[in-house]
Design a protein around this motif. Structure first.
Motif, PDB file in Angstrom:
ATOM      1  N   LEU A   1      -6.513   4.807  -0.419  1.00 53.53           N
ATOM      2  CA  LEU A   1      -5.493   3.916   0.287  1.00 53.53           C
ATOM      3  C   LEU A   1      -5.328   4.309   1.804  1.00 53.53           C
ATOM      4  N   LEU A   2      -5.677   5.436   2.314  1.00 54.55           N
ATOM      5  CA  LEU A   2      -5.871   5.797   3.765  1.00 54.55           C
ATOM      6  C   LEU A   2      -6.734   4.767   4.426  1.00 54.55           C
ATOM      7  N   SER A   3      -7.829   4.665   3.649  1.00 53.37           N
ATOM      8  CA  SER A   3      -8.988   3.757   4.226  1.00 53.37           C
ATOM      9  C   SER A   3      -8.354   2.477   4.434  1.00 53.37           C
ATOM     10  N   ALA A   4      -7.661   1.892   3.438  1.00 56.72           N
ATOM     11  CA  ALA A   4      -7.111   0.627   3.179  1.00 56.72           C
ATOM     12  C   ALA A   4      -5.937   0.237   4.232  1.00 56.72           C
ATOM     13  N   LYS A   5      -5.212   1.351   4.456  1.00 54.13           N
ATOM     14  CA  LYS A   5      -4.135   1.386   5.458  1.00 54.13           C
ATOM     15  C   LYS A   5      -4.865   0.959   6.999  1.00 54.13           C
ATOM     16  N   ALA A   6      -5.770   1.825   7.216  1.00 51.51           N
ATOM     17  CA  ALA A   6      -6.293   1.874   8.394  1.00 51.51           C
ATOM     18  C   ALA A   6      -6.453   0.549   9.126  1.00 51.51           C
TER      19      ALA A   6
ATOM     20  N   LEU B   1       0.856  -1.153   0.005  1.00 53.33           N
ATOM     21  CA  LEU B   1       0.026   0.043   0.066  1.00 53.33           C
ATOM     22  C   LEU B   1       0.721   1.117  -0.056  1.00 53.33           C
ATOM     23  N   LEU B   2       2.031   1.224   0.633  1.00 51.21           N
ATOM     24  CA  LEU B   2       2.959   2.467   0.739  1.00 51.21           C
ATOM     25  C   LEU B   2       3.443   2.422  -0.569  1.00 51.21           C
ATOM     26  N   ASP B   3       3.734   1.479  -1.566  1.00 49.94           N
ATOM     27  CA  ASP B   3       4.177   1.625  -2.796  1.00 49.94           C
ATOM     28  C   ASP B   3       3.286   2.222  -3.660  1.00 49.94           C
ATOM     29  N   GLN B   4       1.934   1.852  -3.566  1.00 50.75           N
ATOM     30  CA  GLN B   4       0.839   2.346  -4.322  1.00 50.75           C
ATOM     31  C   GLN B   4       0.667   3.898  -3.620  1.00 50.75           C
ATOM     32  N   GLU B   5       0.911   4.167  -2.611  1.00 47.64           N
ATOM     33  CA  GLU B   5       0.794   5.383  -2.109  1.00 47.64           C
ATOM     34  C   GLU B   5       1.828   6.565  -2.689  1.00 47.64           C
ATOM     35  N   GLN B   6       2.951   5.965  -3.175  1.00 46.82           N
ATOM     36  CA  GLN B   6       4.004   6.791  -3.541  1.00 46.82           C
ATOM     37  C   GLN B   6       3.736   7.294  -4.904  1.00 46.82           C
TER      38      GLN B   6
END
Length: 153
Positions: free
Chosen positions: A40-45, A21-26
């Motif tokens: 992505l923020l919702s998926a990371k929670a 997810l951090l790679d996608q966030e990048q």
């Protein structure tokens, strides 16, 4: 020791999913895609919650046997002679380091974007070069005879 091994086995895929997810966030940060960043923020929670739960379980286990998390835990695992536990722990540590590196990379990207946006806002607010102002604070064209170079606009 089995309980600790189980925690590492559960934590590793969560770390890997979080790193993905951090790679996608990048990529979303590079593209400045706010909709994707919100998704992505919702998926990371839930992963953040799961990782916090794993951290608590590891810290609780360490406190029960009287060792410090981190280096103390690693030394304890290495001295235990449990090869499977050491292998699982190493895989977990690798996934955790990937998460940390990706998180730092994204934080640097966010800071860079903030600085670039701040510089652009300063130019728009005419705070960059006072002697070569195109507009005054009221948005009226400057009456000075100075012509501003197009590359400085």
């Amino acid at each position: 020791m089995e309980q600790l091994e189980k925690v590492f086995l559960q934590a590793q895929p969560d770390c890997e999913a979080f790193a993905e997810l951090l790679d996608q966030e990048q990529q979303a940060l590079i593209n400045r895609d706010m909709d994707e960043l919100e998704k992505l923020l919702s998926a990371k929670a839930p992963l953040v919650d799961a990782l916090a739960h794993h951290d608590l379980a590891i810290r609780t286990w360490c406190s029960q046997i009287g060792i410090a998390p981190g280096d103390g835990l690693e030394a304890h695992i290495r001295s235990s002679g449990a090869a499977t536990l050491l292998e699982v722990y190493s895989a977990f540590q690798n996934a955790l380091q990937r998460c940390q590196a990706a998180n730092l990379r994204n934080a640097r990207l966010v800071r860079h974007n903030q600085q670039a946006t701040g510089r652009l806002l300063d130019l728009l607010r005419n705070q960059g070069e006072a002697s070569q102002s195109v507009y005054d604070r009221q948005g009226v064209a400057s009456r000075s005879g100075n012509q501003r170079n197009l590359t400085k606009a």
